[in-house]
Design a protein around this motif. Sequence first.
Motif, mmCIF file in Angstrom:
data_model
loop_
_atom_site.group_PDB
_atom_site.id
_atom_site.type_symbol
_atom_site.label_atom_id
_atom_site.label_comp_id
_atom_site.label_asym_id
_atom_site.label_seq_id
_atom_site.Cartn_x
_atom_site.Cartn_y
_atom_site.Cartn_z
ATOM 1 N N SER A 176 -65.924 -8.734 38.669
ATOM 2 C CA SER A 176 -65.543 -8.548 37.537
ATOM 3 C C SER A 176 -66.816 -8.054 37.287
ATOM 4 O O SER A 176 -66.713 -6.572 36.827
ATOM 5 C CB SER A 176 -65.797 -9.887 36.069
ATOM 6 O OG SER A 176 -66.183 -9.583 35.330
ATOM 7 N N LYS A 183 -66.875 -19.587 44.009
ATOM 8 C CA LYS A 183 -65.582 -19.181 43.787
ATOM 9 C C LYS A 183 -66.331 -18.358 42.339
ATOM 10 O O LYS A 183 -65.663 -17.222 42.092
ATOM 11 C CB LYS A 183 -64.423 -19.882 43.388
ATOM 12 C CG LYS A 183 -63.901 -20.959 44.741
ATOM 13 C CD LYS A 183 -63.312 -21.800 44.945
ATOM 14 C CE LYS A 183 -62.343 -21.936 45.861
ATOM 15 N NZ LYS A 183 -61.303 -23.371 45.770
ATOM 16 N N SER A 211 -65.935 -14.598 41.413
ATOM 17 C CA SER A 211 -65.251 -14.001 40.183
ATOM 18 C C SER A 211 -65.763 -12.599 40.071
ATOM 19 O O SER A 211 -66.138 -12.449 39.116
ATOM 20 C CB SER A 211 -64.785 -15.043 39.886
ATOM 21 O OG SER A 211 -63.491 -14.613 38.568
#
Length: 152
Positions: free
Chosen positions: A54, A46, A50
């Motif tokens: 980004s 996860k 992420s």
Amino acid sequence: MESLKLAHENLTSALERLNESIDHLEQCRKCESTKETMLTFMDNSKLERSLRDSLIQRFEFCTDLFWKYLKKYLELIVQITPDFNGPKPVIRAALKAGLLSETDAETLLKMIESRNMTSHIYKEEIADQISANIPMHYKIMHKYADSLMPQA
């Protein structure tokens, strides 16, 4: 000339943040290979997704700043008044003006295609493919941000 300097400052600042994201994602992937966790509340897969997302967002931002800076540079320094709008015509004009090598221009055009794909990412494979190419795109944008710096 002041607007070109400001555009250059914005571009180099964004490129610094993009480089940070490249480093963070690489560090996360190294942690995954050693089974260390970076955060106790989030598993590495996860966290990696992420960080990848980004990275892609920062890539989009830098790509937009890059071609707009290149356009401004063509107008103010090379003194080409472009009758074009959009990143691909700007890159082609910069190539024609001798600001870019042919190889780099081809890579930058592929970078623009990748940036356009980021708006339509619904598949993990596409996001992974784009993020894998971002370090190469960063290096080319950084190279030209350095070489096309406005003079004081």
